[in-house]
Design a protein around this motif. Structure first.
Motif, PDB file in Angstrom:
ATOM      1  N   LEU A 306       0.997  -1.110  -0.026  1.00  0.00           N
ATOM      2  CA  LEU A 306      -0.005  -0.093   0.129  1.00  0.00           C
ATOM      3  C   LEU A 306       0.877   1.291  -0.150  1.00  0.00           C
ATOM      4  O   LEU A 306       1.730   1.402   0.909  1.00  0.00           O
ATOM      5  CB  LEU A 306      -0.860   0.062   1.245  1.00  0.00           C
ATOM      6  CG  LEU A 306      -1.896  -1.342   1.221  1.00  0.00           C
ATOM      7  CD1 LEU A 306      -2.780  -0.899   2.701  1.00  0.00           C
ATOM      8  CD2 LEU A 306      -2.585  -1.798   0.124  1.00  0.00           C
ATOM      9  N   PRO A 307       0.689   2.033  -1.004  1.00  0.00           N
ATOM     10  CA  PRO A 307       1.694   3.190  -0.949  1.00  0.00           C
ATOM     11  C   PRO A 307       0.955   4.338  -0.082  1.00  0.00           C
ATOM     12  O   PRO A 307      -0.210   4.430   0.391  1.00  0.00           O
ATOM     13  CB  PRO A 307       1.305   3.622  -2.537  1.00  0.00           C
ATOM     14  CG  PRO A 307       0.084   3.314  -2.827  1.00  0.00           C
ATOM     15  CD  PRO A 307      -0.102   1.842  -2.223  1.00  0.00           C
ATOM     16  N   THR A 308       2.022   5.202   0.536  1.00  0.00           N
ATOM     17  CA  THR A 308       1.608   6.177   1.480  1.00  0.00           C
ATOM     18  C   THR A 308       0.380   6.927   1.325  1.00  0.00           C
ATOM     19  O   THR A 308      -0.554   6.901   2.003  1.00  0.00           O
ATOM     20  CB  THR A 308       2.718   7.319   1.637  1.00  0.00           C
ATOM     21  OG1 THR A 308       3.862   6.318   1.763  1.00  0.00           O
ATOM     22  CG2 THR A 308       2.628   8.158   2.908  1.00  0.00           C
ATOM     23  N   GLU A 309       0.220   7.236  -0.029  1.00  0.00           N
ATOM     24  CA  GLU A 309      -1.084   8.078  -0.488  1.00  0.00           C
ATOM     25  C   GLU A 309      -2.494   7.176  -0.448  1.00  0.00           C
ATOM     26  O   GLU A 309      -3.199   7.783   0.125  1.00  0.00           O
ATOM     27  CB  GLU A 309      -0.811   8.670  -2.057  1.00  0.00           C
ATOM     28  CG  GLU A 309      -0.020   9.730  -2.205  1.00  0.00           C
ATOM     29  CD  GLU A 309      -0.263  10.787  -0.915  1.00  0.00           C
ATOM     30  OE1 GLU A 309      -1.266  11.433  -1.122  1.00  0.00           O
ATOM     31  OE2 GLU A 309       0.945  11.035  -0.448  1.00  0.00           O
ATOM     32  N   GLY A 310      -2.179   6.074  -0.596  1.00  0.00           N
ATOM     33  CA  GLY A 310      -3.266   5.053  -0.479  1.00  0.00           C
ATOM     34  C   GLY A 310      -3.590   4.833   1.073  1.00  0.00           C
ATOM     35  O   GLY A 310      -4.798   4.766   1.449  1.00  0.00           O
ATOM     36  N   GLU A 311      -2.634   4.638   2.031  1.00  0.00           N
ATOM     37  CA  GLU A 311      -2.930   4.673   3.424  1.00  0.00           C
ATOM     38  C   GLU A 311      -3.468   5.793   3.898  1.00  0.00           C
ATOM     39  O   GLU A 311      -4.433   5.704   4.879  1.00  0.00           O
ATOM     40  CB  GLU A 311      -1.498   4.377   4.164  1.00  0.00           C
ATOM     41  CG  GLU A 311      -0.991   2.992   4.170  1.00  0.00           C
ATOM     42  CD  GLU A 311       0.419   2.916   4.789  1.00  0.00           C
ATOM     43  OE1 GLU A 311       1.062   1.790   4.796  1.00  0.00           O
ATOM     44  OE2 GLU A 311       0.653   4.030   5.418  1.00  0.00           O
ATOM     45  N   LYS A 312      -3.377   6.981   3.325  1.00  0.00           N
ATOM     46  CA  LYS A 312      -3.768   8.172   3.804  1.00  0.00           C
ATOM     47  C   LYS A 312      -5.247   8.148   3.426  1.00  0.00           C
ATOM     48  O   LYS A 312      -6.189   8.408   4.346  1.00  0.00           O
ATOM     49  CB  LYS A 312      -3.029   9.485   2.977  1.00  0.00           C
ATOM     50  CG  LYS A 312      -1.925   9.925   3.944  1.00  0.00           C
ATOM     51  CD  LYS A 312      -1.514  11.327   3.527  1.00  0.00           C
ATOM     52  CE  LYS A 312      -0.241  11.688   4.386  1.00  0.00           C
ATOM     53  NZ  LYS A 312       0.720  12.007   3.366  1.00  0.00           N
ATOM     54  N   ALA A 313      -5.560   7.914   2.241  1.00  0.00           N
ATOM     55  CA  ALA A 313      -7.108   8.146   1.609  1.00  0.00           C
ATOM     56  C   ALA A 313      -7.828   7.057   2.416  1.00  0.00           C
ATOM     57  O   ALA A 313      -8.878   7.411   2.945  1.00  0.00           O
ATOM     58  CB  ALA A 313      -6.857   7.722   0.013  1.00  0.00           C
ATOM     59  N   LEU A 314      -7.302   5.772   2.699  1.00  0.00           N
ATOM     60  CA  LEU A 314      -8.162   4.604   3.293  1.00  0.00           C
ATOM     61  C   LEU A 314      -8.046   5.151   4.773  1.00  0.00           C
ATOM     62  O   LEU A 314      -9.242   5.107   5.353  1.00  0.00           O
ATOM     63  CB  LEU A 314      -7.280   3.449   3.471  1.00  0.00           C
ATOM     64  CG  LEU A 314      -7.959   2.406   3.902  1.00  0.00           C
ATOM     65  CD1 LEU A 314      -9.297   1.801   3.242  1.00  0.00           C
ATOM     66  CD2 LEU A 314      -7.110   1.158   3.855  1.00  0.00           C
ATOM     67  N   GLY A 315      -7.214   5.993   5.386  1.00  0.00           N
ATOM     68  CA  GLY A 315      -7.361   6.504   6.828  1.00  0.00           C
ATOM     69  C   GLY A 315      -8.502   7.416   7.053  1.00  0.00           C
ATOM     70  O   GLY A 315      -9.009   7.236   7.821  1.00  0.00           O
ATOM     71  N   GLU A 316      -8.463   8.094   5.976  1.00  0.00           N
ATOM     72  CA  GLU A 316      -9.547   9.148   5.927  1.00  0.00           C
ATOM     73  C   GLU A 316     -10.894   8.784   5.853  1.00  0.00           C
ATOM     74  O   GLU A 316     -11.762   9.151   6.338  1.00  0.00           O
ATOM     75  CB  GLU A 316      -9.163  10.376   4.640  1.00  0.00           C
ATOM     76  CG  GLU A 316      -8.447  11.633   5.295  1.00  0.00           C
ATOM     77  CD  GLU A 316      -7.895  12.182   4.038  1.00  0.00           C
ATOM     78  OE1 GLU A 316      -8.669  12.605   3.000  1.00  0.00           O
ATOM     79  OE2 GLU A 316      -6.943  12.905   4.118  1.00  0.00           O
TER      80      GLU A 316
END
Ligand code: ATP
Ligand code: AMO
Length: 434
Positions: A306-316
């Motif tokens: 999971l790329p950092t951007e993906g983790e961020k989007a999922l986290g939100e």
């Protein structure tokens, strides 16, 4: 210091000796105020120039800010004083003069860059809101230890100078150990596993880990503190239960014992203890949800990390702590066990804060033959790890565990923009001293 009174304990009617730093001097002409600061707070010292001994006035008001002084005097109620009381000094002694030129302003009136603050941590930690971070960090560690003890764990300490790495070969710091190649340990992984086969069964460790991370980010350190758990006769779901309990205990400890510190950090209103159960998403659900956010240029497919951007989007999208379970076996380390009914799927999990990953863990491969196969598949020489693998021939129970980054826990709990704020003396690519 004998007979020293902390400023917070000075009551009207007392004669006290207070010791600390000169926070501020306000000279109004006929009257002047010195604010003395110690670890518990501040107190006003009043100098009425006409009525006091000249030497006393000169000593008290001639001293530079941040010098260390001791004041003895009577405490009186004074509504106009910052804390409602003030001291009329009978004596003032200067224990250590401070240079009039300070590299940063501990009163916090002038902002300083993070690098200046880290270069001058002693001065930086005189600020209430900075000190609060480390008081909270200490409370987190205290609560976490207590939670581990109620989970029946024994605290262990394992070596930090080791012969082999575990978390991927590129992130090791090599050292020379009496002419032999050695490394700073990246994780207590193998040692904590060896303990579940010993009489200890269930262990935890809080200690440093060293990673030669090439990248310089706000959430990576080259020396971090890992909070590790490992339990015999447990599977990955039980390890996740323990993870929820320990993380919640940290939040609860802070909520109970650090209200003053949360106030100093202006977090009183937003601080929330997470719920008892964190949502558990499979890796497959996670990539589907990330893809559905439309935040990534390219859609994720099975097998991608999971790329950092993906983790961020999922986290939100999720908005709270959560687990990602059932990762593809190929992207989890050799020591993680696959599911019995599907070898492509691992029991590995990550626990996420909406901002970033906090924990990795899983059930471990405890079957000797499978473990040795796993080493070979990952391109590691099982012989170099013989000290570890051979114990799997002598009765190693099924077991599971995890590692939690202490600084990431502090950082996410307090909303710190940079992980370095949660470390007294951080180590990163540039920073080797102090
Ligand atoms: P006092 O009000 O005690 O007679 P003063 O006449 O000696 O004080 P001022 O020059 O009137 O001194 O006071 C200067 C400022 O300091 C005023 O704004 C006053 O309100 C404030 N002040 C005086 N004493 C105190 C105190 N003990 N704590 C905080 N502020 C004070
Ligand atoms: P992992 O490598 O995911 O897993 O590390 C576990 C947790 O440690 C923290 N962490 C870091 N924090 C700051 N700076 C770093 N460079 C850094 N590297 C790691 C993170 C991360 O989630 N042996 C496994 C754990 C296990 O399976 O028990 C391991 O080390 O919060």
């Amino acid at each position: 210091m004998q007979d020293r009174t902390y400023t917070a304990d000075a009551e009207p009617g007392d004669t006290v000796t207070v010791a600390g730093w000169v926070h501020e001097i306000r000279d109004l002409g006929g009257i002047a105020f010195l604010i003395l600061r110690d670890t518990t707070g501040k107190i006003q010292v009043k100098f009425e120039k006409e009525e006091m001994d000249d030497d006393l006035v000169e000593t008290g008001l001639g001293v530079h800010r941040e010098s260390v002084i001791v004041v003895t005097g009577d405490v009186e109620e004074e509504p106009r004083a910052p804390t409602g009381v003030e001291v009329t000094p009978a004596s003032v002694e200067v224990l250590a003069e401070a240079d009039p030129q300070l590299p940063l302003d501990p009163s916090g009136k002038v902002d300083a860059e993070l690098s200046t603050r880290l270069d001058n941590r002693t001065l930086d930690l005189r600020k209430e809101e900075v000190k609060a971070i480390f008081e909270i960090r200490a409370e987190i560690l205290r609560s976490v230890r207590e939670a581990f003890r109620s989970l029946g764990c024994t605290e262990i300490n394992t070596p930090k100078i080791v012969a082999t790495g575990t978390e991927g070969g590129t992130e090791l710091f090599p050292i020379t150990y009496f002419g032999r190649e050695a490394f700073m340990n990246q994780s207590p992984q193998l040692f904590k596993q060896l303990m579940v086969g010993s009489g200890l069964e269930r262990v935890f460790e809080i200690g440093p880990i060293f990673r030669a991370e090439e990248h310089n980010t706000p959430r990576h350190l080259n020396e971090a503190t890992s909070i590790d758990f490992e339990s015999a006769f447990a599977d990955h779901t039980e390890a996740m239960d323990a993870c929820e309990e320990v993380v919640r205990a940290a939040y609860e400890g802070v909520a109970e014992n650090c209200q003053k510190e949360l106030e100093a950090l202006d977090l009183t209103d937003e601080f929330e203890v997470p719920p008892e159960e964190f949502p558990r998403l499979t890796y497959e659900e996670a990539i589907e949800r990330i893809n559905a956010t439309g935040e990534l240029d390219e859609q994720l497919v099975w097998g991608d990390d999971l790329p950092t951007e993906g983790e961020k989007a999922l986290g939100e999208d999720v908005g709270s702590h959560y687990f990602i379970t059932d990762w593809p076996a190929e992207i989890k380390p050799f020591y993680i066990k696959d599911h019995d009914d599907d070898e492509q799927l691992s029991t590995g999990f990550d626990m996420m804060h909406p901002r970033m990953e906090l924990v990795s863990g899983g059930q471990r491969e405890h079957r000797y033959d499978h473990l040795v196969e796993g080493f070979e598949q990952q391109g590691l020489d099982p012989e170099a790890f013989e000290y570890y693998t051979k114990m799997f021939k002598y009765g190693m129970p099924p077991h599971a565990g995890w590692g939690l980054g202490c600084e990431r826990l502090v950082m996410t709990m307090l909303g710190l923009p940079n992980i370095r704020e949660g470390v007294l003396f951080p180590r990163d690519r540039q920073r080797l001293s102090p």
